[in-house]
Design a protein around this motif. Structure first.
Motif, short mmCIF file in Angstrom:
data_model
loop_
_atom_site.label_atom_id
_atom_site.label_comp_id
_atom_site.label_asym_id
_atom_site.label_seq_id
_atom_site.Cartn_x
_atom_site.Cartn_y
_atom_site.Cartn_z
N LEU A 6 89.12 14.47 -134.03
CA LEU A 6 88.53 14.39 -135.36
C LEU A 6 87.28 13.50 -135.37
O LEU A 6 86.26 13.85 -135.96
N GLY A 15 84.26 15.18 -133.84
CA GLY A 15 83.72 16.19 -134.74
C GLY A 15 82.93 15.58 -135.87
O GLY A 15 81.84 16.06 -136.23
N LEU A 16 83.45 14.50 -136.45
CA LEU A 16 82.73 13.83 -137.54
C LEU A 16 81.41 13.24 -137.04
O LEU A 16 80.39 13.31 -137.73
N HIS A 50 80.30 22.40 -139.62
CA HIS A 50 81.36 21.39 -139.41
C HIS A 50 82.41 21.92 -138.45
O HIS A 50 83.58 21.50 -138.51
N THR A 56 84.43 19.22 -136.34
CA THR A 56 85.43 18.47 -137.10
C THR A 56 86.66 19.33 -137.39
O THR A 56 87.80 18.88 -137.22
N THR A 116 90.51 19.06 -135.74
CA THR A 116 91.65 18.76 -136.62
C THR A 116 92.78 19.76 -136.39
O THR A 116 93.95 19.38 -136.31
#
Length: 566
Positions: free
Chosen positions: A70, A73-74, A480, A483, A487
């Motif tokens: 996560l 990705g962020l 995105h 992210t 996840t």
């Protein structure tokens, strides 16, 4: 200086997406250090005086770190700069290099302090601190994977399955590649292997991260060169399979191990020649276009010869990654409308959709049962009377089956999507159904069943790692993607914990206790566990079919239509 850089960029010189692909492949080849845990775990256990349960706790943090992507990705979403809006032509204008650098730092810190602890250069750390070291070292893998996979999909949006299969495939092979390097250099010295893991996966991204970026370009023969990369990956996988089997049958000396590794290095260098050919072809095409402006007298003949290219450039001056309006999309006049399927959703928006949780549940069934199999394959072999040589061969070959699934699912799903518009969730469902058959074969306990079953489960498990990120990019958009797919990847450790600990481990202990032993021998030791996992896979098959029916019109009217348009 700026004019020179711009001229080089428009004429096809300098870094481009083909060199970016090669750089990503090489980084992937060194970033799967978590797959080599079996090499250094004995020395880690002995040097720190761990019992098996403590070592398993450290290994659990390895699995969590390798799958909790996560943050990577962020970070990618936060620092990425679109090439069309970038004010600089520098290779460091965007975000992938930041993600790679963050991963390299974590990798070095984690493995370097583990190495210091093992060789006694620092006082023995408490177990929680060692778990932190392992978490950092494994967590770096998600940063490498996110930067390479997402940038590759951005560079080749019309061949997402193929490029994801290539990237994920080389990651699957990386464990075997690193082990070959270890056997050629540090055989019998696993503590030095820890130092190697602290240096090689750190230096490689720092050396190549300048090339890994997103380039706003489209070429007519992209698939041709991607097929060359695919062929090279298959040749490397075949070569590694031959070497692994040979090492378990024959006793290779140091010279033989060095020679086999040098051959492997040569094979790993071959993608560069493919990239240079593609780059030179692109350079020639741009130079020919430039001459049209410089020499008007040549315009007529050259326009005839390059009509297709010029028409493409005139019609599509800039690469568009967004899907055309269609299923799941409304008029853009509504500023605050709910984003539709195929548009760029952020993580929270994606988590509010049924598609997200259907995909997450299907992945929990697939990845959880696959990891539960590989985590217990040695114990399964022991209970069925396999020798240690046979079980170690199975463990080594798992990376090959994993690669075949990662590469094959991406390539095959791309082929049928371009050909007939077949939705990718259909291939996910097929893989889950086949995985259920593999679990049932292992549960039978018949002679050779573990070999056949592990092949089926390994290939189908690997296929999920290329299908899931690709489906994510198509349903939730590219912006995105890192992210969201990281996840969803949390389904892997969650499913593994539930099936490995709460099912396989629990039932095994009951069977062993009933015989008054600490170990269990016979078909009954794992039969019920694998019948349960077969049922879980069938349930995942039903869930994946649900996703297929929910998205089939979207794939036909939006994704397939976009591919036909370009």
């Amino acid at each position: 200086m700026g004019d020179t850089s711009l001229r080089w960029r428009t004429q096809g010189f300098g870094p481009g997406k083909w060199l970016a692909t090669v750089a990503s492949i090489w980084i992937q080849c060194t970033s799967g250090s978590s797959y080599a845990f079996g090499i250094y775990s004995p020395v880690l256990k002995a040097s720190q005086n761990y019992d098996q349960s403590t070592l398993d706790s450290v290994a659990f943090f390895k699995d969590v770190g390798a799958n909790f992507g996560l943050l990577s990705g962020l970070l990618y979403s936060a620092v990425f700069v679109s090439p069309s809006s970038a004010s600089s032509t520098s290779c460091l204008r965007g975000g992938p290099w930041v993600v790679l650098a963050a991963g390299a730092v974590q990798c070095f810190v984690g493995y370097f302090f583990m190495w210091l602890s093992v060789v006694g250069a620092v006082p023995r750390p408490p177990v929680p601190l060692m778990c932190v070291y392992m978490l950092l070292a494994a967590h770096a893998q998600t940063f490498f994977n996110t930067a390479n996979v997402v940038s590759a999909v951005e560079n080749f949006p019309d061949h997402r399955g193929t490029v994801v299969g290539i990237m994920k495939g080389f990651l699957g092979l990386s464990g075997a590649i690193l082990i070959q390097l270890y056997r050629a250099t540090f055989e019998g010295n696993p503590s030095s292997f820890l130092l190697l893991l602290a240096l090689l996966p750190t230096l490689t991204p720092f050396a190549l991260m300048c090339f890994v970026n997103v380039y706003d370009s489209h070429e007519v023969q992209e698939k041709r060169y991607l097929n060359h990369f695919s062929l090279i990956s298959l040749i490397i996988a075949l070569y590694l399979m031959v070497i692994i089997i040979s090492e378990h049958i024959l006793s290779l000396g140091l010279i033989a191990r060095i020679i086999t590794f040098l051959i492997l290095v040569t094979l790993l260098s071959s993608p560069l020649s493919v990239a240079l050919k593609a780059q030179l072809r692109n350079s020639s095409r741009h130079q020919g276009t430039a001459h049209l402006v410089e020499d008007p007298d040549l315009m007529g003949p050259l326009v005839q010869r390059k009509g297709e290219v010029l028409a493409d450039e005139k019609t599509h001056p800039k690469r568009e990654h967004e899907v055309p309006s269609g299923v799941g999309q409304e008029s853009s006049s509504h500023e605050h409308r709910k984003p539709g399927r195929g548009e760029n959703l952020n993580l929270l928006q994606a988590m509010r959709t049924i598609d997200f949780w259907v995909l997450f549940l299907a992945m929990s069934c697939a990845m959880g049962s696959g990891l539960a199999t590989v985590n217990n394959i040695s114990q399964i072999g022991g209970s069925l009377g396999y020798t240690s040589l046979e079980t170690s061969t199975l463990v080594s070959l798992w990376s090959i089956w994993n690669f075949l699934g990662r590469f094959g699912a991406g390539y095959v799903s791309d082929y049928f999507l371009h050909l007939k518009g077949y939705p990718r969730p259909l291939f996910m469902a097929a893989a889950l159904a086949t995985m259920g058959i593999g679990h049932a074969v292992i549960a039978s306990g018949l002679p050779g069943a573990l070999y056949a079953g592990s092949v089926l489960v390994g290939v189908c498990y690997g296929s999920q790692w290329s299908l899931m990120p690709t489906i994510t990019s198509e349903i939730f958009g590219l912006k995105h993607m890192g992210t969201i797919f990281n996840t969803i990847a949390l389904a892997s450790p969650i499913g593994s914990y539930l099936l490995s600990v709460k099912v396989v481990g629990y039932i095994y202990d009951i069977e062993a206790a009933s015989a008054g032993e600490s170990t269990c021998t016979g078909k009954h030791c794992f039969m019920l566990s694998f019948l349960i996992m077969a049922s879980v896979s069938v349930f995942g098959f039903v869930i994946a079919l649900l996703l297929f029916f929910r998205t089939r019109m979207f794939y036909k009217q939006v994704v397939f239509a976009r591919l036909q348009h370009f």
